[in-house]
Design an enzyme around this catalytic site. Structure first.
Site, PDB file in Angstrom:
ATOM      1  N   GLN A  44     -18.910 -14.642 -25.803  1.00  0.00           N
ATOM      2  CA  GLN A  44     -19.348 -13.528 -24.949  1.00  0.00           C
ATOM      3  C   GLN A  44     -20.721 -13.852 -24.330  1.00  0.00           C
ATOM      4  OE1 GLN A  44     -19.224 -10.417 -27.967  1.00  0.00           O
ATOM      5  NE2 GLN A  44     -19.993 -11.948 -29.413  1.00  0.00           N
ATOM      6  N   ASP A  99     -24.973  -7.351 -35.494  1.00  0.00           N
ATOM      7  CA  ASP A  99     -26.409  -7.024 -35.443  1.00  0.00           C
ATOM      8  C   ASP A  99     -26.955  -6.691 -36.833  1.00  0.00           C
ATOM      9  OD1 ASP A  99     -24.961  -4.255 -33.988  1.00  0.00           O
ATOM     10  OD2 ASP A  99     -25.955  -4.097 -35.926  1.00  0.00           O
ATOM     11  N   ASP A 151     -12.429 -14.508 -36.634  1.00  0.00           N
ATOM     12  CA  ASP A 151     -11.877 -13.353 -35.947  1.00  0.00           C
ATOM     13  C   ASP A 151     -11.408 -12.308 -36.967  1.00  0.00           C
ATOM     14  OD1 ASP A 151      -9.868 -12.908 -33.079  1.00  0.00           O
ATOM     15  OD2 ASP A 151      -9.809 -11.645 -34.876  1.00  0.00           O
ATOM     16  N   GLY A 152     -11.888 -11.082 -36.794  1.00  0.00           N
ATOM     17  CA  GLY A 152     -11.560 -10.022 -37.753  1.00  0.00           C
ATOM     18  C   GLY A 152     -10.089  -9.698 -37.799  1.00  0.00           C
ATOM     19  N   ASP A 174     -16.829  -2.269 -36.702  1.00  0.00           N
ATOM     20  CA  ASP A 174     -18.005  -2.110 -35.841  1.00  0.00           C
ATOM     21  C   ASP A 174     -17.933  -3.176 -34.757  1.00  0.00           C
ATOM     22  OD1 ASP A 174     -21.554  -2.857 -36.223  1.00  0.00           O
ATOM     23  OD2 ASP A 174     -20.488  -1.649 -34.720  1.00  0.00           O
TER      24      ASP A 174
HETATM   25  N1  SAM Z   1     -22.508  -0.763 -32.096  1.00  0.00           N
HETATM   26  C1  SAM Z   1     -21.761  -1.559 -31.132  1.00  0.00           C
HETATM   27  C2  SAM Z   1     -20.722  -0.715 -30.442  1.00  0.00           C
HETATM   28  O1  SAM Z   1     -20.425   0.370 -30.924  1.00  0.00           O
HETATM   29  O2  SAM Z   1     -20.224  -1.165 -29.394  1.00  0.00           O
HETATM   30  C3  SAM Z   1     -21.153  -2.759 -31.815  1.00  0.00           C
HETATM   31  C4  SAM Z   1     -22.199  -3.715 -32.237  1.00  0.00           C
HETATM   32  S1  SAM Z   1     -21.763  -5.209 -32.977  1.00  0.00           S
HETATM   33  C5  SAM Z   1     -22.944  -6.206 -32.181  1.00  0.00           C
HETATM   34  C6  SAM Z   1     -20.224  -5.708 -32.250  1.00  0.00           C
HETATM   35  C7  SAM Z   1     -19.810  -7.021 -32.875  1.00  0.00           C
HETATM   36  O3  SAM Z   1     -18.393  -7.195 -32.832  1.00  0.00           O
HETATM   37  C8  SAM Z   1     -20.396  -8.276 -32.173  1.00  0.00           C
HETATM   38  O4  SAM Z   1     -21.257  -8.947 -33.053  1.00  0.00           O
HETATM   39  C9  SAM Z   1     -19.170  -9.114 -31.811  1.00  0.00           C
HETATM   40  O5  SAM Z   1     -19.403 -10.494 -31.889  1.00  0.00           O
HETATM   41  C10 SAM Z   1     -18.179  -8.618 -32.851  1.00  0.00           C
HETATM   42  N2  SAM Z   1     -16.773  -8.903 -32.546  1.00  0.00           N
HETATM   43  C11 SAM Z   1     -16.128  -8.723 -31.368  1.00  0.00           C
HETATM   44  N3  SAM Z   1     -14.841  -9.121 -31.473  1.00  0.00           N
HETATM   45  C12 SAM Z   1     -14.673  -9.563 -32.761  1.00  0.00           C
HETATM   46  C13 SAM Z   1     -13.569 -10.092 -33.481  1.00  0.00           C
HETATM   47  N4  SAM Z   1     -12.367 -10.256 -32.884  1.00  0.00           N
HETATM   48  N5  SAM Z   1     -13.735 -10.420 -34.782  1.00  0.00           N
HETATM   49  C14 SAM Z   1     -14.954 -10.247 -35.391  1.00  0.00           C
HETATM   50  N6  SAM Z   1     -16.053  -9.759 -34.760  1.00  0.00           N
HETATM   51  C15 SAM Z   1     -15.901  -9.421 -33.452  1.00  0.00           C
END
Ligand code: SAM
Length: 300
Positions: A44, A99, A151-152, A174
């Site tokens: 990203q 974060d 990947d989650g 999250d």
């Molecule tokens: N508070 C924010 C919101 O509500 O939009 C979210 C914050 S947190 C930074 C979002 C996280 O999700 C990021 O660190 C991103 O890299 C992670 N993320 C996105 N897709 C993902 C996936 N498929 N597997 C694991 N983490 C993922």
């Protein structure tokens, strides 16, 4: 320091959050005092800048993720609505959360024995620890943490296929919004994976990437998608000035149909309440109460 006009979302010293898909016809802007970091990671676009009111701001793919000023309103509600809806959570899974804010909040629960966190982008963790250290506040060093960089969605598929014996009491998704690496989190298959990874009295919660002012029908459909897997599903929200329209919806579900998600299942100790700036038992329950027009669409 990076030249503050060198990012596509920044013009004339202002960051502009614009998404014709998620919030057509409107934008949110913040003055950019200085860009602290910007680059395209493997997953990203990452932008970090400072603003004189909101402090340091983390942006992923042009969408604000958190700011130092108001992040607690999100981190506390997405964490503690689920954690206090459970009578005694021991094993917690965080999907996303790079974060570190949700991890910080989960770590406040001394009864928790294991925290698994599955974040796809290690650069978000690294940069958050450097530029937004108060988000995790040292929680990445918590000995209960098992951090997985993958990947989650695939993580949940793999543990489902492996027939993992140990399931989770609370799962917090999250993630960033559906555009980009988090797209799969907003589909029925994901709710099924959550269900398979959850203990009988388990609770799951996820950010819905929308709120009642933006796309009510989307929220209704997302809640109904969750209900097809978790009959006990509710919608609540938190108020965050830097999220579009100043609030963000949360979808909360349980495997146990008799758990009243709208009320905490255990009281907070004085010490626990002292550590919280936004969450309290009253706001837990009131966050499920919607204005009439929204209640008719989402809850009827
Ligand atoms: N508070 C924010 C919101 O509500 O939009 C979210 C914050 S947190 C930074 C979002 C996280 O999700 C990021 O660190 C991103 O890299 C992670 N993320 C996105 N897709 C993902 C996936 N498929 N597997 C694991 N983490 C993922």
């Amino acid at each position: 320091m990076v030249n503050s006009s060198s990012h596509p979302c920044i013009k004339d010293g202002w960051f502009r959050e614009i998404s014709d898909k998620s919030f057509p016809g409107q934008a949110f802007t913040l003055a950019v005092d200085s860009i602290l970091y910007q680059a395209q990671s493997e997953f990203q676009d990452i932008l970090i800048f400072s603003n004189k009111v909101y402090g340091t701001v983390l942006v992923l793919d042009g969408i604000i993720q958190c700011t130092e000023f108001d992040e607690f309103a999100y981190q506390e509600m997405i964490t503690h609505v689920a954690m206090f809806a459970h009578s005694n959570p021991k094993r917690v899974l965080i999907i996303g959360g790079g974060d570190g804010g949700v991890l910080r909040e989960v770590a406040k629960h001394k009864g928790v024995e294991e925290i698994t966190m599955v974040e796809i982008d290690s650069l978000v963790i690294e940069l958050s620890r450097k530029f937004l250290p108060t988000l995790s506040n040292g929680a990445f060093d918590d000995e209960r943490l098992d951090l997985k960089l993958c990947d989650g969605f695939k993580f949940l598929e793999d543990i489902g296929e492996a027939g993992a014996q140990k399931k989770f009491d609370v799962i917090i998704t999250d993630s960033s919004d559906p555009d980009g690496p988090a797209e799969a989190f907003f589909q029925e298959r994901y709710f099924q994976l959550l269900h398979n990874a959850l203990n009988p009295d388990g609770i799951v919660i996820m950010q819905s990437s929308e709120n009642i002012w933006l796309n009510l029908n989307y929220l209704r459909d997302l809640k109904n998608t969750a209900k097809r897997v978790f009959p006990n599903t509710e919608y609540c929200y938190t108020m965050v000035p830097t999220y579009t329209s100043g609030q963000l919806g949360l979808i909360v579900c349980s495997n146990n149909d008799s758990i009243p998600l709208i009320a905490p299942q255990r009281s907070l100790s004085g010490r626990e309440q002292e550590q919280l700036k936004y969450y309290n038992p009253q706001i837990h329950s009131s966050s499920f109460v919607l204005p009439t027009w929204a209640d008719k669409v989402i809850n009827k």
